[in-house]
Each structure stands twice: as structure tokens, then as C-alpha cells.
Motif scaffolding. Structure first.
Motif, PDB file in Angstrom:
ATOM      1  N   PHE A  94       0.668  -1.238  -0.050  1.00 59.10           N
ATOM      2  CA  PHE A  94      -0.056   0.068  -0.056  1.00 59.10           C
ATOM      3  C   PHE A  94       0.878   1.077   0.003  1.00 59.10           C
ATOM      4  N   ARG A  95       2.046   1.231   0.915  1.00 54.70           N
ATOM      5  CA  ARG A  95       2.996   2.437   0.766  1.00 54.70           C
ATOM      6  C   ARG A  95       3.463   2.794  -0.748  1.00 54.70           C
ATOM      7  N   TYR A 126       0.570   4.049  -2.638  1.00 49.48           N
ATOM      8  CA  TYR A 126       0.631   5.597  -2.343  1.00 49.48           C
ATOM      9  C   TYR A 126       1.596   6.477  -2.985  1.00 49.48           C
ATOM     10  N   LYS A 152       0.361   9.592  -4.993  1.00 47.42           N
ATOM     11  CA  LYS A 152       0.217  10.676  -3.763  1.00 47.42           C
ATOM     12  C   LYS A 152       0.257  12.021  -4.343  1.00 47.42           C
ATOM     13  N   TYR A 191      -2.629  14.591  -4.758  1.00 49.32           N
ATOM     14  CA  TYR A 191      -2.450  15.918  -3.890  1.00 49.32           C
ATOM     15  C   TYR A 191      -2.599  17.105  -5.000  1.00 49.32           C
ATOM     16  N   ASP A 230      -6.599  17.172   3.558  1.00 47.63           N
ATOM     17  CA  ASP A 230      -7.668  16.297   3.903  1.00 47.63           C
ATOM     18  C   ASP A 230      -8.322  15.129   2.830  1.00 47.63           C
ATOM     19  N   THR A 273      -6.655  14.072   0.265  1.00 46.63           N
ATOM     20  CA  THR A 273      -5.885  13.106  -0.026  1.00 46.63           C
ATOM     21  C   THR A 273      -5.726  11.907   0.883  1.00 46.63           C
ATOM     22  N   GLN A 274      -5.825  12.598   2.104  1.00 46.15           N
ATOM     23  CA  GLN A 274      -5.804  11.292   3.044  1.00 46.15           C
ATOM     24  C   GLN A 274      -7.295  10.459   3.087  1.00 46.15           C
ATOM     25  N   GLN A 275      -8.285  11.257   3.041  1.00 47.05           N
ATOM     26  CA  GLN A 275      -9.678  10.746   2.784  1.00 47.05           C
ATOM     27  C   GLN A 275      -9.558   9.478   1.840  1.00 47.05           C
ATOM     28  N   PHE A 284      -7.122   8.052   0.228  1.00 42.99           N
ATOM     29  CA  PHE A 284      -6.377   6.808   0.210  1.00 42.99           C
ATOM     30  C   PHE A 284      -6.768   5.806   1.460  1.00 42.99           C
ATOM     31  N   LEU A 285      -7.399   6.522   2.455  1.00 43.44           N
ATOM     32  CA  LEU A 285      -7.946   5.732   3.468  1.00 43.44           C
ATOM     33  C   LEU A 285      -9.140   4.626   2.906  1.00 43.44           C
ATOM     34  N   MET A 339      -7.681   2.086   0.665  1.00 40.95           N
ATOM     35  CA  MET A 339      -7.167   0.846   1.662  1.00 40.95           C
ATOM     36  C   MET A 339      -8.227   0.081   1.964  1.00 40.95           C
ATOM     37  N   THR A 340      -9.246   0.707   2.550  1.00 48.43           N
ATOM     38  CA  THR A 340     -10.356  -0.166   3.154  1.00 48.43           C
ATOM     39  C   THR A 340     -11.387  -0.715   2.154  1.00 48.43           C
ATOM     40  N   ILE A 379       0.829  13.484   5.723  1.00 51.40           N
ATOM     41  CA  ILE A 379      -0.273  12.880   5.345  1.00 51.40           C
ATOM     42  C   ILE A 379      -0.268  11.191   5.464  1.00 51.40           C
ATOM     43  N   TRP A 380       1.030  10.710   4.848  1.00 50.50           N
ATOM     44  CA  TRP A 380       1.205   9.368   5.145  1.00 50.50           C
ATOM     45  C   TRP A 380       1.331   8.827   6.555  1.00 50.50           C
ATOM     46  N   ILE A 405      -2.207   8.371   7.870  1.00 46.50           N
ATOM     47  CA  ILE A 405      -2.783   7.175   7.212  1.00 46.50           C
ATOM     48  C   ILE A 405      -2.346   5.935   7.707  1.00 46.50           C
ATOM     49  N   TRP A 425      -4.523  13.760  10.204  1.00 43.61           N
ATOM     50  CA  TRP A 425      -3.109  13.886   9.461  1.00 43.61           C
ATOM     51  C   TRP A 425      -2.606  15.239  10.111  1.00 43.61           C
TER      52      TRP A 425
END
Lengths: 149, 198, 355
Positions: free
Chosen positions: B33-34, B37, B41, B45, B61, B63-65, B67-68, B71-72, C64-65, C68, C86
Motif C-alpha cells: 500500500f505504501r 501510495y 500521492k 494531492y 484532507d 488526499t488522506q480520505q 487513500f484511506l 485501502m479499506t 499525510i502518510w 494514514i 493527519w
């Protein structure tokens, strides 16, 4: 577009009486800023289609007298047939990068010693086949004994 | 315009992330996943940043949302579409959802080039480039959001029209129409810049 | 009447991008040949697309990472929305220790302020001494005295360390341009970013980052020395440019700009001749020594020398390079001697394999 490739290939064939081999250089030679942290870069020569050459290798080391080997990270650069070699080996010990490649039916190899200041061009060896184990051992022992320039 | 027969389908399969990485992500492999990302990323972004008028907070915000959520919910990705198409559908939905929720799509422009101090030997060319980038950012911020996201998606991720249609959940004709209108609006709003460049 | 007799404004982007079938594209072309309005629209679409090309990609912040990862590691029931997690991670990374929505905005307001950390002594930002960590913004000076050192974090792309007795000013802190001015002293820059994002102006030229680590020294009179340890740097003054790769250095002079780059392991005689060449441009005996002392890798110096001597000397320089390294295919003597740009670029790219 395919005709340009055909013409380029023909020129390459005419220009070469040259065997398949490697040329090494410092990262600036790659014309690609992604190579900045690379130990060195190399390109394939004498191959009609540089991008199609198969390349690989290992970093061979002597650490506290023990022989060890780690996989190489070869990153293709923006020019076909040009690769960056990033250090995957630790700082301690003596290391020689062992490159090998295949282009059509031809093979090539190279041994590039790594010194404190980076790759040692003057002591590098270029072969028409992959290096043998004794050749690698000799290169390591020479490096270790400090006989390289 | 006519139907799909007018469209050239471009195979971008060689640019896709490998199946091995996706499978590893599905199995919960954090390193995979890393890596995933890391591949996407900056583009995600950048799209979010320019979509939200240079607002780093919201871009972070979003970007984080994304990727989360990726992943889920990666277990639901079955490979029937290109992975990037699926990812960019998440990006589009996240950007449009937030603008729908925000009370006002206020313009927050990035730092004006006039804030830079002219130091010894400052290069005029680099300054002019920075000014131009600022003007383009500002003009993009004024586009209607459906044109804005299409323009940014086209520029930052080299998707085919077919893939953009899937990400934007519309027809290829609509993609073409939004891009045509969006770029014409940009040209109109930046004509003062163009005339200065000569 | 076919569908193409109507205006094609909605298809113009697809036409420009080559996303139409050949048949459809041909029909658009036929329409454009007859319709001024759509032709103008097509020009506008092309112009708009060209404008967008000026948008630089922006690197996603490392925080950000981190956030996460934290979420994936320990998803909390009824957890704080992702939007806060984050930024808390960001605060924990000690960029700004203010929690909540303001944290990121405070760290990156318009006209971003960079972190300055004291390494030794009492460096100053403007009139304020720094005892631990401070911030420096656009237009402000960072200064170290004879007993102090400091390090500046350059946005998200790297850092610059200030040696003692150094004076450095921040000129631009935008994502697409990070620019400093070195008035005097020495800095060591370690930058990891796409090329041409980081610049350092000096009285004798500008160091343009092409992905690198280097030290840059400037004295009170504006004379400087650039030494590159990783990657490569372009040093520019008006139309004069020197490309300096790792293991090489280049001196600079006010109102003259960058000298000839040279490898640090070049002979002392060569370095001395290079210093004389810079002061007495075209001095023949200096050129004699440079040519005589040059090795294969000194083609770095010789390639730059080609454009710094007159036509008469240029032939000698060309011949020396040719003796050291084979002239590549695509480089002709005639074109090289008149400094044809494409020829010079091709030649430099090939010579770089010997540097």
C-alpha cells in the motif's frame, strides 16, 4: 512512426561493428535528475534495440572477511538502455557491482569496484560474458587490499 | 456527436500498477500500500490542491480520505476497470462531494508573486514563470467545478477519454464537451497573460 | 446533411487530443476549414491546454502518510475524522505544535515561513537570535557569526546548512519556486526535488538546482566557489552557464559570472591556469596549460572552454577533446566550431559519460 524506428535500427546496425557491452558514468550522464542519488549509471552499447536488452546484477561484498551478495536496484532512466544503480549495499565492507546483460544472442558483463569516493572507473572491468566467481573474488580482494587507485 | 464509434480507444494497460501490488494490498500488505501510495500521492494531492484553489489544508484532507477509503475498500476492486480509473473516480467524488458540502466555494489564492523580494541577481525569467503559474492557478479556480475537475484530471493523470468518462461517470462526449468549454474559458480568462507573452 | 455541418465546439478538445477516430477527426477538420467560429474555438482550446502546462505538480506533504499509517494501525471507534488525524500527525512531527484545523494553515500561510534550527552559537533571523528553532519568511535574513551555524528546512524539498559568518536571505517560498540569496559566507544545500525548483542567487550568478548536494561560498566582494558533491548544478549569469557535476567545482566572479568548471582531482597546474584564464580572458599560455594538462574527464572543462575562447583557439580545443574522447556520431567539426546549439548539446551528453 515505425519507419523511423526501422531507419534508426538500420543506422545503428551499420554503425556498429561493436560488440554488446556496458558503458558506465556518473549520474550526470543519464540526463535524468532521478539518478542524483545513484552510485553510478550505465548504458548498453552495441545493441540494436537498447530498451530490449535484459540487464541485471548483484552487489558482491566482503564484510569482515565474509563474502556476501545483495540484489541490485536498477532503475531505467528516460533514455532507452540507460539505467541508474542505486546503493543497496551497506556502507561497511568492500563492494563490487557485478553487472550482466543479454542482447539478442550476445552477452556482456562488468565488474565495477565501489570506493569511498564512488565507483572506481579506472579499475572497472568489462567482459564479453558474465563475470565468473573467481573474477569477482579477485576484484574484491584487490579492492580490499587497496591496490585500486 | 455520434456514439462510441467516433472514439479512439487507447490502451494504457502498460502504465497500470502491477496486479501483484494490488493483490498484496487486498491482503493487507502495508508495504504494498505504501508503494501504491507513493505512485499516486503527488498527482492526487496536486489535483486536490488546484481544485480547492491552493488550499493545502483541504487538499491534505482530501488526499488522506481518498487513500484511506482506497485501502479499506480495495477488496471491492475486481480489476474489471483500470485501477487508475477506479482511483480517480474516488478523487472526483471526494472533490465534488466536498464542494457540495462547503457553504461557499471561496477563492483562496496561493501566495501572490508580488510577495517575493527582488534579491541580488533574481532571474527575471524564473519570476515571470512563477507569475504565469499563479495566473493559471487563479483562472482554474474560477472554472465551474465540473470543468475544473476534468481539466485537472486530464493534465495531471494522462487518462484516455474512455477512462476519464469512467472516472467522471459520464459519456466520452460529455468529457470532450467539458474539456472543450473548460479550456476555452481558461484561454479567455488568461488572454491578458497571453498578450503579454506575445 | 451530415452531423458535421453543425458546429463542433464540444468535440474540439477531443480533436486536439487525438481522441477521435480518424474518420471523425477528418470530419472535424473539414468543418474547421469552413467555420471561423469553430476555428477560433479550437485555437482557444489549444491555448487553454498550453496554459495548464504551466501548473507545476506539488509533492504531497509527508505528514499525510504518517496520518494514514496511524489510522490503519489503530482505527479508533468513533475516531476523529480523517481531516484531523493527519494534522495531529503534522503537529507531532514538530513542524507546528498547534492542534486542530489551524495547524496546517499556520504552518503554510500564504508566504510560507521555513524552519530554522540552531546548530551552534546564536544564529539570527532578522534582529532575533535563535536559541532552538525559529522561522524565516520572505525577505528576511538569516545570519551566523564566527561561532554559529544553522540549518534551514527548505519547504518539502531539502535543507540548507549555514556555515559560520554567513548571511542568507529568503526570496521565495512557493511550491514552484524556492529561492535564496547568499550575500556572503558558505552554505551546504541538500535538495531532493524535481529540477529547477531551488535557486540560490549570489552577486556573481545563480545556482540552479538540477537535483543535488553542494556547497556554495561567497565572499564579501561577491567572489564565489561552488562545489558539487552529488547530482549536478547549473550556475548561471545572464547568458553564461556552467554545468557542474558531482566531484567538480566552479569559481564565480561578480559581473563576470561562472568560470570554467573543473574536477577537484585536476592537476594543480590546470587549476592555476584556470584561475588565470578567468582573470585574463583568452590568455594563450593559460589555454596551452589547460590543454596540455587535461585528461579524459577534463573534457568537462574543455567543452565549456569551447564557448569561452575565440574562433582561432577553438580549433585547438576541439582537437584536444577529439584526442581524448571519440567525436560522437551526429557531431560535426564544422558545426562544433561555430557552436551550433544542437551539436554542442549532443556532444556534451556524450562527453558526460566520461565525467
Amino acid at each position: 512512426m515505425w519507419r523511423l524506428g526501422l531507419a534508426a535500427s538500420a543506422v545503428a546496425t551499420m554503425a556498429f561493428g561493436q560488440a554488446f557491452t556496458f558503458t558506465i558514468g556518473s549520474p550526470v550522464a543519464s540526463q535524468d535528475s532521478r539518478s542524483k542519488m545513484a552510485a553510478f549509471v550505465f548504458r548498453v552499447e552495441g545493441c540494436a534495440e537498447p530498451a530490449s536488452a535484459q540487464v541485471g546484477g548483484t552487489a558482491e561484498g566482503l564484510v569482515h572477511g565474509a563474502r556476501t551478495s545483495v540484489a541490485l536496484k536498477l532503475t531505467p532512466m528516460s533514455r532507452p538502455g540507460v539505467y541508474a544503480v542505486f546503493p543497496t549495499w551497506p556502507a561497511e565492507g568492500d563492494w563490487v557491482v557485478n553487472l550482466n546483460g543479454t542482447c539478442a544472442r550476445e552477452r556482456a558483463g562488468a565488474l565495477i569496484p565501489i570506493g569511498p569516493g564512488g565507483f572506481i572507473r579506472g579499475s572497472s572491468k568489462f567482459l564479453p560474458r558474465p563475470a565468473t566467481a573467481p573474477e569477482i573474488d579477485t576484484a574484491l580482494q584487490t579492492l580490499s587490499q587497496g591496490r585500486h587507485q | 456527436m455520434g456514439g462510441a464509434s467516433n472514439w479512439r480507444v487507447v490502451d494504457l494497460s502498460d502504465r497500470e500498477v502491477s496486479g501483484e501490488i494490488l493483490e498484496a494490498c487486498r491482503l493487507g500488505d502495508r508495504e504494498a500500500f505504501r508503494a501504491l501510495y507513493g505512485v499516486y500521492k503527488d498527482r492526487v494531492y496536486s489535483i486536490a490542491l488546484y481544485f480547492f484553489h491552493g488550499d493545502h489544508a483541504v487538499a491534505g484532507d482530501v488526499t488522506q480520505q481518498i487513500f484511506l477509503k482506497l485501502m479499506t475498500s480495495i477488496g471491492r476492486f475486481r480489476g474489471e476497470a483500470a485501477f487508475s480509473t477506479w482511483l480517480y473516480r474516488l478523487v472526483v467524488n471526494a472533490c465534488l462531494d466536498i464542494t457540495r458540502r462547503r457553504a461557499s466555494d471561496a477563492l483562496i489564492l496561493a501566495a501572490s508573486p508580488h510577495e517575493t523580494a527582488g534579491g541580488p541577481g533574481a532571474q527575471e525569467e524564473a519570476y515571470a514563470r512563477a507569475q504565469l503559474a499563479h495566473s493559471v492557478r487563479a483562472a482554474i479556480a474560477t472554472l465551474p467545478r465540473k470543468y475544473r475537475i476534468a481539466v485537472l484530471l486530464r493534465y495531471f493523470e494522462d487518462l484516455s477519454y474512455e477512462q476519464m468518462a469512467e472516472a467522471l461517470d459520464c459519456s466520452m462526449g460529455t468529457v470532450a464537451s467539458r474539456l472543450s468549454r473548460g479550456h476555452r474559458m481558461l484561454a479567455e480568462r488568461l488572454k491578458h497573460v497571453n498578450s503579454r507573452k506575445g | 446533411m451530415t452531423m458535421w455541418n453543425r458546429h463542433v465546439s464540444g468535440e474540439l478538445a477531443a480533436y486536439v487530443d487525438g481522441a477521435l477516430t480518424p474518420r471523425a477527426a477528418r470530419q472535424v477538420e473539414l468543418h474547421l476549414a469552413k467555420c471561423t467560429r469553430c476555428r477560433t474555438g479550437c485555437d482557444h482550446v489549444r491555448s487553454g491546454m498550453a496554459m495548464v502546462e504551466h501548473l507545476p505538480p506539488v509533492e504531497a506533504p509527508g505528514a499525510i502518510w504518517a496520518a494514514i499509517e496511524a489510522e490503519l494501525r489503530e482505527p479508533r471507534p468513533g475516531r476523529a475524522p480523517a481531516s484531523r488525524s493527519w494534522r495531529l500527525a503534522l503537529a507531532a512531527m514538530a513542524i507546528v505544535a498547534i492542534a486542530g484545523f489551524a495547524a496546517w494553515r499556520f504552518a503554510h500561510p500564504p508566504g510560507t515561513r521555513w524552519e530554522v534550527r540552531r546548530l551552534e552559537g546564536a544564529p539570527a533571523v532578522g534582529a532575533r537570535s535563535i536559541s532552538g528553532v525559529g522561522r524565516v519568511g520572505i525577505g528576511e535574513w538569516i545570519e551566523t557569526d564566527s561561532r554559529s551555524r544553522a540549518v534551514v528546512t527548505i519547504g518539502q524539498i531539502g535543507s540548507v546548512e549555514l556555515a559560520p559568518h554567513t548571511r542568507l536571505r529568503v526570496l521565495a517560498t512557493r511550491p514552484d519556486e524556492h529561492r535564496l540569496a547568499l550575500a556572503r559566507g558558505e552554505i551546504r544545500a541538500t535538495i531532493s526535488a524535481p529540477p529547477r525548483l531551488f535557486f540560490v542567487d549570489t552577486p556573481s550568478g545563480t545556482a540552479v538546482d538540477l537535483g543535488c548536494e553542494y556547497t556554495l561560498h561567497t565572499d564579501e566582494d561577491g567572489f564565489g566557489l561552488l562545489r558539487v558533491t552529488r547530482g549536478w548544478v547549473s550556475f548561471q549569469w545572464n547568458a553564461l552557464e556552467s554545468l557542474v557535476p558531482a566531484g567538480a567545482s566552479c569559481s564565480t566572479r561578480p559581473q563576470i559570472g561562472p568560470g570554467l568548471p573543473y574536477f577537484d582531482d585536476a592537476s594543480d597546474a590546470m587549476k592555476e591556469a584556470l584561475a588565470r584564464f578567468g582573470l585574463e580572458k583568452g590568455e594563450r599560455s593559460a589555454v596551452d596549460i589547460i590543454l596540455a594538462e587535461s585528461r579524459v574527464r577534463d573534457t568537462l572543462t574543455l567543452w565549456h572552454l569551447l564557448s569561452r575562447v575565440d574562433a582561432g583557439e577553438r580549433t585547438r580545443v576541439y582537437d584536444r577533446i577529439a584526442a581524448l574522447a571519440p567525436i560522437p556520431v551526429g557531431v560535426s567539426r564544422e558545426k562544433a566550431l561555430v557552436l551550433d546549439p544542437d551539436t554542442m548539446t549532443r556532444w556534451r551528453e556524450e562527453l558526460a559519460w566520461t565525467w
